[in-house]
Motif scaffolding. Structure first.
Motif, mmCIF file in Angstrom:
data_model
loop_
_atom_site.group_PDB
_atom_site.id
_atom_site.type_symbol
_atom_site.label_atom_id
_atom_site.label_comp_id
_atom_site.label_asym_id
_atom_site.label_seq_id
_atom_site.Cartn_x
_atom_site.Cartn_y
_atom_site.Cartn_z
ATOM 1 N N THR A 152 0.753 -1.260 -0.097
ATOM 2 C CA THR A 152 -0.060 -0.112 -0.103
ATOM 3 C C THR A 152 1.006 1.217 0.080
ATOM 4 O O THR A 152 0.615 2.101 -0.685
ATOM 5 C CB THR A 152 -0.864 -0.088 0.980
ATOM 6 O OG1 THR A 152 -1.610 -1.249 1.269
ATOM 7 C CG2 THR A 152 -1.850 1.393 1.329
ATOM 8 N N ARG A 155 2.291 2.701 -3.261
ATOM 9 C CA ARG A 155 1.361 3.097 -4.075
ATOM 10 C C ARG A 155 0.766 4.506 -3.627
ATOM 11 O O ARG A 155 -0.003 5.162 -3.993
ATOM 12 C CB ARG A 155 0.073 2.146 -4.436
ATOM 13 C CG ARG A 155 0.636 0.985 -5.087
ATOM 14 C CD ARG A 155 0.119 -0.202 -4.965
ATOM 15 N NE ARG A 155 0.613 -1.300 -6.038
ATOM 16 C CZ ARG A 155 1.678 -2.104 -5.875
ATOM 17 N NH1 ARG A 155 2.306 -1.665 -4.881
ATOM 18 N NH2 ARG A 155 2.168 -2.873 -6.688
ATOM 19 N N THR A 322 -6.418 -1.186 -0.895
ATOM 20 C CA THR A 322 -5.693 -2.364 -1.306
ATOM 21 C C THR A 322 -6.084 -3.549 -0.664
ATOM 22 O O THR A 322 -6.875 -3.588 0.450
ATOM 23 C CB THR A 322 -4.353 -2.501 -1.394
ATOM 24 O OG1 THR A 322 -3.789 -2.360 0.226
ATOM 25 C CG2 THR A 322 -3.869 -1.094 -1.824
ATOM 26 N N ARG A 379 -3.659 -6.732 -4.384
ATOM 27 C CA ARG A 379 -4.229 -5.993 -5.538
ATOM 28 C C ARG A 379 -4.789 -4.645 -5.017
ATOM 29 O O ARG A 379 -5.102 -4.374 -3.646
ATOM 30 C CB ARG A 379 -5.649 -6.700 -6.180
ATOM 31 C CG ARG A 379 -6.681 -7.148 -5.653
ATOM 32 C CD ARG A 379 -7.940 -7.728 -5.878
ATOM 33 N NE ARG A 379 -8.799 -8.198 -5.105
ATOM 34 C CZ ARG A 379 -10.196 -7.983 -5.342
ATOM 35 N NH1 ARG A 379 -10.407 -7.736 -6.551
ATOM 36 N NH2 ARG A 379 -11.046 -8.403 -4.576
ATOM 37 N N VAL A 380 -4.974 -3.517 -5.885
ATOM 38 C CA VAL A 380 -5.500 -2.346 -5.612
ATOM 39 C C VAL A 380 -6.971 -2.365 -6.072
ATOM 40 O O VAL A 380 -7.439 -2.656 -7.097
ATOM 41 C CB VAL A 380 -4.832 -1.407 -6.688
ATOM 42 C CG1 VAL A 380 -5.623 0.158 -6.374
ATOM 43 C CG2 VAL A 380 -3.329 -1.152 -6.279
#
Length: 384
Positions: A152, A155, A322, A379-380
């Protein structure tokens, strides 16, 4: 680390339930280029495990948690030692000490804060000298949370204050080892607090940066979020202190996510009752008797298990949500995480770290990539 050791990896505790699952995973995941062995007290039981996983040719090493000489021999023979033998505060320190002394990387699946702090106080400095990486919590405690926060943070904008909230949901039976560790932790609150104070006295903090990681406050968020006072936020905090990418002011809050108010109240009441009962020796003994190490659920029961950890990260005017998700957290995925952590330590190109460290600081993206290939998803979900 010496490259001429006979084994790349030794698994200690392969005759236990989670240990046997880890051995089976390694048998599937490794080829002839990986030199690995099983270690434990009983050769006959090790032979049975090796036969059951289809690798009867595996080397079998004698090692007893109560025999430091045998553990030192195992540590000197391997580049990495992974262990499933707990509760770690009872059985774990001699192996961690042997690995620190031998310059051998070490991985376990502990969820016990006292043990982690004790190993830091007694063996971190020596491991720094020998180059050993001592990596705790390489199972469901605390890989999804540590690597999930790391995923996380990468990003979100750099160089700004960041806050991440983690929400844990899971289904499945807890492992006997997890129950024994949890009850042991609750019964040793005074000793755990003492170990934490000693760690704070010895541990260096990053200059010019602030890190806080705590159980989150109760609140509504698509259900109910309750504080989750596990080892996980402490591991996240140590990763944040080690890695500048977490920013100048980092906050992590850790929650259990429950869909309904009755469920939330039941979880809180159950946790409170367990904390009280763990203080009463006869009740504690009876509770532990119901969860025998080595016992576990059927493959069908494990197949029904699952976990999802959602992370809400904010900083620099941006937000990212996420998710890390996988199957049975207490057994199958914990075995997978430990095995991949050990393989990552043995074979991957990793940051120059040593001493007691974390999965995010020691392995980070390399371990995340391994786990994604093994079926755990990172995953986002959204950006804003």
């Amino acid at each position: 680390m010496p490259e001429d050791r006979p084994y790349d990896l030794v698994l200690f505790g392969a005759t236990g339930f989670t240990g046997a699952l880890t051995a089976a995973y390694l048998a599937r995941a490794t080829g002839p280029d990986c030199r690995w062995a099983l270690a434990g007290r009983s050769r006959a039981r090790l032979e049975a495990v090796a036969a059951r996983i289809g690798r009867p040719e595996l080397p079998l090493l004698h090692a007893d948690a109560a025999d430091p000489v045998s553990l030192a021999g195992v540590a000197r023979s391997a580049r990495v030692v992974a262990t499933t033998v707990g509760p770690y505060i009872v059985h774990g320190e001699p192996l961690a000490a042997a690995c620190a002394e031998a310059g051998t990387h070490y991985a376990d699946i502990t969820g016990e804060p006292e043990f982690v702090d004790l190993v830091f106080a007694r063996h971190h400095a020596r491991a720094r000298e020998t180059g050993a990486k001592l990596v705790h919590a390489c199972g469901f405690d605390s890989v999804p949370h540590d690597l999930g926060v790391h995923f996380t943070v990468r990003r979100l904008p750099e160089g700004v204050p960041l806050r991440v909230d983690g929400y844990v949901r899971a289904g499945g039976r807890p492992s006997a080892g997890t129950v024994h560790s949890a009850v042991t932790v609750l019964a040793r609150a005074r000793q755990s607090a003492s170990a934490a104070r000693e760690r704070r006295r010895l541990e260096e903090r990053p200059a010019g940066r602030r890190v806080r990681a705590v159980p989150g406050p109760p609140h509504r968020v698509g259900g109910w979020a309750l504080p989750l006072p596990t080892l996980d936020p402490r591991i996240v905090a140590r990763s944040a202190r080690a890695l500048e990418r977490y920013g100048p002011d980092f906050v992590y809050r850790h929650h259990a996510a429950v869909r309904t108010l009755p469920g939330a109240l039941g979880l809180a009441a159950g946790a409170g009752a367990l904390a009280v009962l763990a203080q009463i020796p006869p009740v504690r003994a009876a509770l532990l008797e119901r969860f025998r190490p080595g016992d576990g659920p059927t493959p069908e029961q494990r197949a029904a298990g699952w976990f999802k950890v959602t992370f809400d990260g904010r900083g620099g005017g941006e937000r990212v949500v996420t998710e890390v998700a996988g199957g049975d957290p207490g057994y199958d995925e914990t075995a997978k995480m430990l095995a991949e952590s050990a393989l990552c330590l043995a074979f991957d190109d990793l940051p120059e770290t040593s001493g007691q460290t974390t999965t995010a600081a020691a392995m980070g993206e390399a371990l995340t990539a391994r786990l994604e290939r093994a079926g755990i998803t990172f995953r986002v979900l959204s950006r804003g």
